[in-house]
Design a protein around this motif. Structure first.
Motif, mmCIF file in Angstrom:
data_model
loop_
_atom_site.group_PDB
_atom_site.id
_atom_site.type_symbol
_atom_site.label_atom_id
_atom_site.label_comp_id
_atom_site.label_asym_id
_atom_site.label_seq_id
_atom_site.Cartn_x
_atom_site.Cartn_y
_atom_site.Cartn_z
ATOM 1 N N HIS A 83 0.817 -1.221 0.000
ATOM 2 C CA HIS A 83 0.000 0.000 0.000
ATOM 3 C C HIS A 83 0.849 1.269 0.000
ATOM 4 O O HIS A 83 0.401 2.309 -0.491
ATOM 5 C CB HIS A 83 -0.931 0.003 1.216
ATOM 6 N N ALA A 84 2.050 1.207 0.552
ATOM 7 C CA ALA A 84 2.917 2.382 0.531
ATOM 8 C C ALA A 84 3.234 2.780 -0.906
ATOM 9 O O ALA A 84 3.246 3.969 -1.259
ATOM 10 C CB ALA A 84 4.203 2.106 1.309
ATOM 11 N N SER A 85 3.484 1.791 -1.751
ATOM 12 C CA SER A 85 3.752 2.075 -3.162
ATOM 13 C C SER A 85 2.499 2.585 -3.857
ATOM 14 O O SER A 85 2.554 3.488 -4.699
ATOM 15 C CB SER A 85 4.276 0.810 -3.863
ATOM 16 N N GLY A 86 1.352 1.992 -3.511
ATOM 17 C CA GLY A 86 0.098 2.461 -4.084
ATOM 18 C C GLY A 86 -0.169 3.913 -3.728
ATOM 19 O O GLY A 86 -0.578 4.721 -4.580
ATOM 20 N N ASN A 87 0.087 4.265 -2.462
ATOM 21 C CA ASN A 87 -0.100 5.655 -2.044
ATOM 22 C C ASN A 87 0.847 6.591 -2.784
ATOM 23 O O ASN A 87 0.481 7.713 -3.151
ATOM 24 C CB ASN A 87 0.117 5.780 -0.538
ATOM 25 N N ARG A 88 2.074 6.121 -2.989
ATOM 26 C CA ARG A 88 3.041 6.944 -3.709
ATOM 27 C C ARG A 88 2.597 7.177 -5.147
ATOM 28 O O ARG A 88 2.743 8.281 -5.694
ATOM 29 C CB ARG A 88 4.421 6.267 -3.687
ATOM 30 N N ALA A 89 2.015 6.170 -5.763
ATOM 31 C CA ALA A 89 1.502 6.318 -7.125
ATOM 32 C C ALA A 89 0.393 7.357 -7.175
ATOM 33 O O ALA A 89 0.339 8.191 -8.101
ATOM 34 C CB ALA A 89 0.997 4.973 -7.639
ATOM 35 N N LEU A 90 -0.482 7.354 -6.180
ATOM 36 C CA LEU A 90 -1.562 8.329 -6.121
ATOM 37 C C LEU A 90 -1.018 9.747 -5.964
ATOM 38 O O LEU A 90 -1.498 10.697 -6.600
ATOM 39 C CB LEU A 90 -2.504 8.003 -4.954
ATOM 40 N N GLN A 91 -0.005 9.900 -5.121
ATOM 41 C CA GLN A 91 0.584 11.226 -4.901
ATOM 42 C C GLN A 91 1.277 11.742 -6.161
ATOM 43 O O GLN A 91 1.152 12.922 -6.508
ATOM 44 C CB GLN A 91 1.580 11.156 -3.740
ATOM 45 N N ILE A 92 1.986 10.862 -6.835
ATOM 46 C CA ILE A 92 2.667 11.252 -8.076
ATOM 47 C C ILE A 92 1.647 11.698 -9.116
ATOM 48 O O ILE A 92 1.820 12.719 -9.794
ATOM 49 C CB ILE A 92 3.520 10.088 -8.604
ATOM 50 N N LEU A 93 0.566 10.953 -9.241
ATOM 51 C CA LEU A 93 -0.463 11.279 -10.218
ATOM 52 C C LEU A 93 -1.103 12.626 -9.895
ATOM 53 O O LEU A 93 -1.339 13.453 -10.784
ATOM 54 C CB LEU A 93 -1.521 10.180 -10.251
ATOM 55 N N ALA A 94 -1.367 12.905 -8.611
ATOM 56 C CA ALA A 94 -1.968 14.182 -8.217
ATOM 57 C C ALA A 94 -1.039 15.343 -8.548
ATOM 58 O O ALA A 94 -1.480 16.410 -9.021
ATOM 59 C CB ALA A 94 -2.294 14.166 -6.732
ATOM 60 N N GLN A 95 0.265 15.159 -8.308
ATOM 61 C CA GLN A 95 1.237 16.204 -8.634
ATOM 62 C C GLN A 95 1.262 16.482 -10.133
ATOM 63 O O GLN A 95 1.311 17.646 -10.567
ATOM 64 C CB GLN A 95 2.625 15.788 -8.153
ATOM 65 N N LYS A 96 1.227 15.420 -10.914
ATOM 66 C CA LYS A 96 1.234 15.578 -12.381
ATOM 67 C C LYS A 96 -0.016 16.326 -12.846
ATOM 68 O O LYS A 96 0.046 17.152 -13.763
ATOM 69 C CB LYS A 96 1.293 14.198 -13.042
ATOM 70 N N MET A 97 -1.149 16.026 -12.228
ATOM 71 C CA MET A 97 -2.393 16.709 -12.593
ATOM 72 C C MET A 97 -2.274 18.211 -12.374
ATOM 73 O O MET A 97 -2.631 19.022 -13.245
ATOM 74 C CB MET A 97 -3.550 16.174 -11.743
ATOM 75 N N GLN A 98 -1.785 18.606 -11.189
ATOM 76 C CA GLN A 98 -1.674 20.024 -10.870
ATOM 77 C C GLN A 98 -0.698 20.734 -11.805
ATOM 78 O O GLN A 98 -0.962 21.853 -12.256
ATOM 79 C CB GLN A 98 -1.231 20.186 -9.409
ATOM 80 N N GLN A 99 0.429 20.077 -12.095
ATOM 81 C CA GLN A 99 1.430 20.679 -12.974
ATOM 82 C C GLN A 99 0.927 20.790 -14.400
ATOM 83 O O GLN A 99 1.160 21.794 -15.084
ATOM 84 C CB GLN A 99 2.714 19.854 -12.931
ATOM 85 N N TYR A 100 0.208 19.776 -14.848
ATOM 86 C CA TYR A 100 -0.186 19.697 -16.266
ATOM 87 C C TYR A 100 -1.365 20.620 -16.582
ATOM 88 O O TYR A 100 -1.372 21.286 -17.622
ATOM 89 C CB TYR A 100 -0.533 18.251 -16.610
ATOM 90 N N PHE A 101 -2.363 20.674 -15.698
ATOM 91 C CA PHE A 101 -3.595 21.402 -16.021
ATOM 92 C C PHE A 101 -3.621 22.821 -15.472
ATOM 93 O O PHE A 101 -4.468 23.620 -15.864
ATOM 94 C CB PHE A 101 -4.806 20.619 -15.517
ATOM 95 N N GLY A 102 -2.745 23.169 -14.533
ATOM 96 C CA GLY A 102 -2.652 24.548 -14.071
ATOM 97 C C GLY A 102 -3.734 24.949 -13.084
ATOM 98 O O GLY A 102 -4.571 24.146 -12.650
ATOM 99 N N GLU A 103 -3.735 26.241 -12.736
ATOM 100 C CA GLU A 103 -4.601 26.737 -11.663
ATOM 101 C C GLU A 103 -6.067 26.861 -12.072
ATOM 102 O O GLU A 103 -6.955 26.792 -11.219
ATOM 103 C CB GLU A 103 -4.094 28.103 -11.195
ATOM 104 N N LYS A 104 -6.342 27.071 -13.351
ATOM 105 C CA LYS A 104 -7.738 27.251 -13.763
ATOM 106 C C LYS A 104 -8.547 25.964 -13.645
ATOM 107 O O LYS A 104 -9.753 25.999 -13.448
ATOM 108 C CB LYS A 104 -7.797 27.771 -15.197
#
Length: 585
Positions: free
Chosen positions: A336-357
């Motif tokens: 589950h630690a790896s699963g959680n890390r995957a979720l965090q990485i994906l969330a970071q990519k979302m914020q970086q890719y789609f921006g503040e709007k």
């Protein structure tokens, strides 16, 4: 440093301003309290005067009842004493009948014999009685001293009967002597209990403006509020004032002391509120934020998007739903630690890719959502496809493990005419991607059905039950090798009928599946492989079945770090002889 200064300056300003307001408030209260109290006293005077009037009406009602009986019985009341006895109360001194104005019947008769008089011609009662007879109105006379003690008021109600010619002729009076202030004792007590001194008066006669006191409290009345009301043609007056005065010094002292206390409390609370406000903002963020990834949770995402659609109902926008492919398998294989890390990485990519709007959120588990305002599916198609195909990976034991996503999207209001409909359409598109092999991106099309959407993540049993061989999981512990799971093929291989039977047969220990004389050797080989840097290679041994027979097997395992159980073995067990026969070894 600046914030610290504010924390000191604001409380000081609050104290100065608070004291100024307190002084002004006390002056204002002092100037207006009497007016307010007089208005309240006036309302209470009116309220309790009406209650006094209601109390007196109860006594007057006795004369009306007797009058109705006389009219219905043509001027006679049989068994008067019994009728009167039923009407008596503690506040009634006597009940009387006076045909032609002469009192002939009195109840109770004992102690009231002197009441049998000619009212029409009596010196003290004649004028009032004649007025009642000639004008057809009941009258109230008194208060006067009762021979039995106390004071009373006489209520006389004239009675008229029809003669043979249909004319109304004066019959006489029905009379009740009411004890005062007994009849309204509860009312004036309630007024006194409410904190008022009072004085209740009645005019001496209809022609005079002077009043005679009927009942009063012990306190002295200073400039009281009065309420005048009429009853039976007589004027009554109720005067009241607060027992503590219109604005006593004690009240002023209490207001000042209370105000000072409030100012001090506000001064102290101001500093605390500055800190609490910061905590409130932080708690507000936590309430709408996913704790693991730092983006909006489902509640926060819904709130933000619905607010936007309410403010911009005509603007097109795009709703996106996506999840991680085979996320359950990631958790099972890497923990589950790896699963959680995957979720965090994906969330970071979302914020970086789609921006503040863009509004980005996590629905729960491995499911995410995106809201792209003021755009169409055509404009964001390439953008979403690039995001879907972007490389993303987490690190496990020094190695990068790639993972992929499946994504569906839909347009408002073209495909979903409200928020819920929009996200259902995006979810249906996501489901279609899953059906077509995952790791893809697709826009919603007519004919996709969101109601058949199910979670397609692989569960442990989904995988294990379809492996080409027996599969077992047990603790990687030299002293406690507890069996945690076995698939159907493993259960069948041991000759058992169920998982419970397998656990009972082995006493939940993997060691007990190995032939006794091979146990130490097999365990030594497994741990030697692990300690030498291998993750566990093939091991050959004889499996002891439930019926006592032996089966030559080949064990191929892997040690895995599990978030719940620690280190565990994932093991495939194959029939050794069958494999040799198949491969002609």
């Amino acid at each position: 440093m600046k914030e610290n200064k504010i924390k000191w300056i604001l409380p000081f300003l609050v104290f100065i301003i608070g004291m100024g307001i307190l002084v002004g408030t006390v002056d204002h209260l002092k100037a207006n309290a009497k007016k307010q109290n007089r208005e309240m006293a006036g309302l209470n005077a009116m309220t309790y005067a009406e209650r006094v009037k209601k109390d007196m009406t109860k006594g007057i009602g006795v004369t009306d009842t007797l009058k109705q009986i006389l009219v219905s019985e043509h001027g006679k009341i049989s068994r008067f004493s019994q009728v009167a006895e039923n009407m008596m109360t503690n506040s009634i001194q006597s009940i009387q009948l006076a045909p032609e104005g002469i009192v002939t019947e009195i109840y109770p008769e004992k102690g009231n014999e002197a009441g049998k008089i000619d009212l029409i011609h009596d010196k003290d009662r004649g004028e009032v009685s004649r007025y009642a007879r000639d004008n057809g109105v009941f009258t109230m006379q008194g208060p006067f001293e009762l021979k039995q003690g106390g004071r009373g008021i006489a209520v006389r109600n004239p009675v008229y009967l029809e003669n043979d010619d249909g004319e109304e002729v004066f019959w006489g009076f029905t009379i009740v002597i009411i004890r005062v202030p007994d009849i309204f004792a509860d009312t004036v007590k309630a007024l006194s209990d409410f904190g008022y001194d009072y004085r209740l008066s009645k005019n001496v006669s209809r022609r005079e403006e002077t009043y005679e006191v009927i009942s009063r409290s012990k306190g002295k009345l200073t400039d009281p509020v009065s309420y005048v009301f009429e009853m039976a043609g007589d004027r009554w007056k109720l005067e009241v004032m607060p027992r503590q005065g219109w604005f006593g010094s004690r009240s002023l002292y209490m207001v000042s002391l209370g105000g000072l206390l409030i100012v001090v409390l506000l001064t102290g609370l101001t500093g605390a509120l500055l800190v609490f406000d910061e905590h409130r903002r932080r708690f507000k963020r936590l309430a709408v934020t996913d704790a693991l990834t730092g983006i909006y949770n489902r509640h926060g995402f819904d709130e933000k998007v619905e607010q936007y659609l309410k403010q911009h109902p005509e603007k097109p926008c795009v709703g996106v739903q996506f999840d991680i492919d085979d996320f359950k398998l990631i958790n099972d294989m890497y923990g589950h630690a790896s699963g959680n890390r995957a979720l965090q990485i994906l969330a970071q990519k979302m914020q970086q890719y789609f921006g503040e709007k863009a509004v980005v959120g996590r629905n729960g588990g491995d499911e995410f959502c995106i809201f792209l305002p003021d755009c169409t599916c055509g404009k964001v198609k390439h953008w979403l496809e690039e995001f879907t195909k972007s490389k993303r990976a987490f690190c496990y034991d020094g190695e990068e493990k790639e993972f992929h996503i499946s994504l569906g999207y839909a347009e408002y209001p073209l495909q979903g005419d409200d928020y819920d409909h929009l996200m259902r359409c995006a979810d249906a598109a996501l489901y279609e991607v899953k059906l077509r092999g995952k790791n893809g991106c697709m826009v919603y099309q007519k004919g996709f059905h969101s109601e058949v959407r199910t979670r397609l993540g692989f569960a442990l049993t989904d995988v294990s039950e379809n492996l080409p061989g027996a599969f077992i999981i047990y603790r990687a512990d030299k002293t406690e090798d507890e069996i945690l799971f076995a698939n159907r093929e493993m259960i069948r291989l041991t000759g058992c009928q169920s998982m419970d039977e397998l656990l009972e047969y082995t006493q939940s220990s993997f060691r007990n599946l190995i032939r006794e004389d091979e146990q130490e050797t097999v365990e030594h080989n497994i741990w030697e492989q692990i300690e030498s840097g291998h993750r566990n290679d093939y091991v050959h041994f004889h499996l002891k079945k439930e019926d006592g027979s032996l089966l030559e097997v080949l064990d191929h395992g892997r040690i895995v770090e599990n978030g719940r159980y620690g280190k565990v073995f994932y093991v495939l067990i194959v029939d050794y002889m069958s494999m040799r026969k198949h491969f002609n070894v």
